[in-house]
Design an enzyme around this catalytic site. Structure first.
Site, PDB file in Angstrom:
ATOM      1  N   ILE A 140       0.998  -1.267   0.117  1.00  0.00           N
ATOM      2  CA  ILE A 140       0.018  -0.029   0.061  1.00  0.00           C
ATOM      3  C   ILE A 140       0.934   1.357  -0.045  1.00  0.00           C
ATOM      4  O   ILE A 140       1.772   1.426   0.731  1.00  0.00           O
ATOM      5  CB  ILE A 140      -0.801   0.122   1.074  1.00  0.00           C
ATOM      6  N   CYS A 141       0.861   2.286  -0.959  1.00  0.00           N
ATOM      7  CA  CYS A 141       1.467   3.155  -0.982  1.00  0.00           C
ATOM      8  C   CYS A 141       2.912   3.052  -1.062  1.00  0.00           C
ATOM      9  O   CYS A 141       3.469   2.102  -1.928  1.00  0.00           O
ATOM     10  CB  CYS A 141       1.092   4.319   0.285  1.00  0.00           C
ATOM     11  N   THR A 142       3.668   3.760  -0.303  1.00  0.00           N
ATOM     12  CA  THR A 142       5.204   3.491  -0.357  1.00  0.00           C
ATOM     13  C   THR A 142       5.605   2.293   0.166  1.00  0.00           C
ATOM     14  O   THR A 142       6.860   1.939   0.118  1.00  0.00           O
ATOM     15  CB  THR A 142       5.925   4.857   0.212  1.00  0.00           C
TER      16      THR A 142
END
Length: 363
Positions: A140-142
């Site tokens: 998720i995301c970075t």
């Protein structure tokens, strides 16, 4: 609180034999699919909660949970710092990764070597070494930096938050970064854009495992849309538009009610009294994809729903979804999902659960 949240389940034994990764439970040998969420120092509490909320919802017709979600750390059980003014207590150490069918890595902001040099810390490398071959991995995301630093994304497509995509690409030039989509599904590895795109990704995995009806019910109970149109492009900062400018919202609503009919771009533009050129530009700004891509996406979703929930013939499904012919629908489903309409129905019509690969990448 949703009443379903209050249901209790007996704890699952720790000595079970792991099932093949990414396979949903079967009624004749039931075992919930185990999702391990890796909590790293500096994590975002919101992102950490997404997998628990989404995967904690689905149940089979007997009321049994289809997933078991556990949170683990790279260290023995204990506190993990967050980016907020509180820490969380994690009850599982890295050994939980060895029993997972799916491992999810949310973003964290205290992994200097990973973000600065693309290198894993020793304890993170040791933890990831416990993941069984073939386990489904997601970020998720970075959190994608962790998968990339482990060398798991070399030569593969991926995405991350649009504001970080350029830096991520420079640090990992061997990865095909797409900054425009909400998530990328590359089979056994899935990556998502920033924060709320983690919801889109987790719902997509539920849909992949158990079909549209199950995913839609999870979305309904979570009070989020089951599928968001477009990609990240619609969230990138742009000059504030003139409030007098027309929107494409009405045309989209009209198109959804007429998917079974031939729809031309000029028809949609006329609904908003725009030229085709202006409508196309405005549509991309609002949705993040072209009108044609959006229409195909909606028709694929309509076809999936009809294949799962009705006994209509494939020819009839193709007509009702607006593809015109079974051959056209077959080509589009093959491109989007990697399977034929018949194979998709065979998997999900009886409440099956074998995963259906998707080339959608969130478009």
């Amino acid at each position: 609180m949703d009443p379903a949240d209050r249901a209790s389940d007996a704890p699952a034994p720790d000595d079970r034999t792991p099932a093949p990764s990414s396979r949903a439970p079967r009624a004749d040998a039931f075992r919930p699919h185990r999702v391990a969420v890796l909590a790293l120092d500096g994590l975002l509490p919101f992102e950490l909660g997404i997998p628990h909320r989404i995967f904690g919802r689905p149940r089979d017709r007997h009321g049994r949970r289809l997933y078991e979600v556990v949170t683990c750390s790279v260290r023995p059980p204990g506190p993990v710092e967050t980016d907020a003014d509180f820490a969380i207590h994690v009850g599982h150490g890295p050994e939980a990764l060895a029993t997972a069918d799916t491992v999810i890595v949310p973003a964290s902001y205290e992994l200097g070597p990973v973000y600065e040099r693309g290198e894993l810390t020793d304890e993170l490398a040791a933890a990831l070494a416990l993941v069984r071959p073939g386990t489904r991995l997601a970020s998720i995301c970075t959190g994608v930096y962790v998968l990339a630093a482990a060398g798991l994304l070399d030569g593969r497509p991926a995405t991350t938050h649009w504001a970080d995509a350029g830096r991520f690409q420079r640090l990992f030039p061997r990865i095909g970064v797409d900054p425009d989509v909400l998530f990328v599904d590359d089979g056994d590895i899935l990556t998502s854009a920033g924060v709320a795109a983690g919801i889109d990704l987790c719902l997509h995995m539920v849909r992949r495992d158990h079909g549209t009806a199950v995913a839609n019910e999870v979305a309904r109970r979570t009070v989020v849309p089951p599928h968001r149109d477009g990609g990240q492009a619609q969230y990138i900062r742009r000059p504030v538009p003139d409030p007098q400018q027309a929107s494409t919202t009405g045309a989209r609503a009209w198109a959804l009610g007429h998917l079974h009919e031939p729809i031309q771009l000029r028809d949609m533009a006329a609904r908003e009294s725009m030229s085709v050129r202006t409508f196309t530009r405005r549509f991309r700004e609002e949705v993040g994809v072209s009108p044609g891509q959006w229409l195909t996406q909606q028709r694929v979703e309509r076809a999936r729903h009809l294949l799962e929930s009705t006994d209509l013939s494939v020819d009839r499904v193709a007509r009702d979804a607006g593809f015109g012919s079974a051959q056209s629908m077959r080509q589009h489903l093959q491109a989007a999902l990697g399977v034929t309409p018949t194979a998709y129905r065979r998997t999900f019509r009886a409440g099956g659960g074998a995963p259906v690969p998707s080339a959608s990448a969130g478009r």
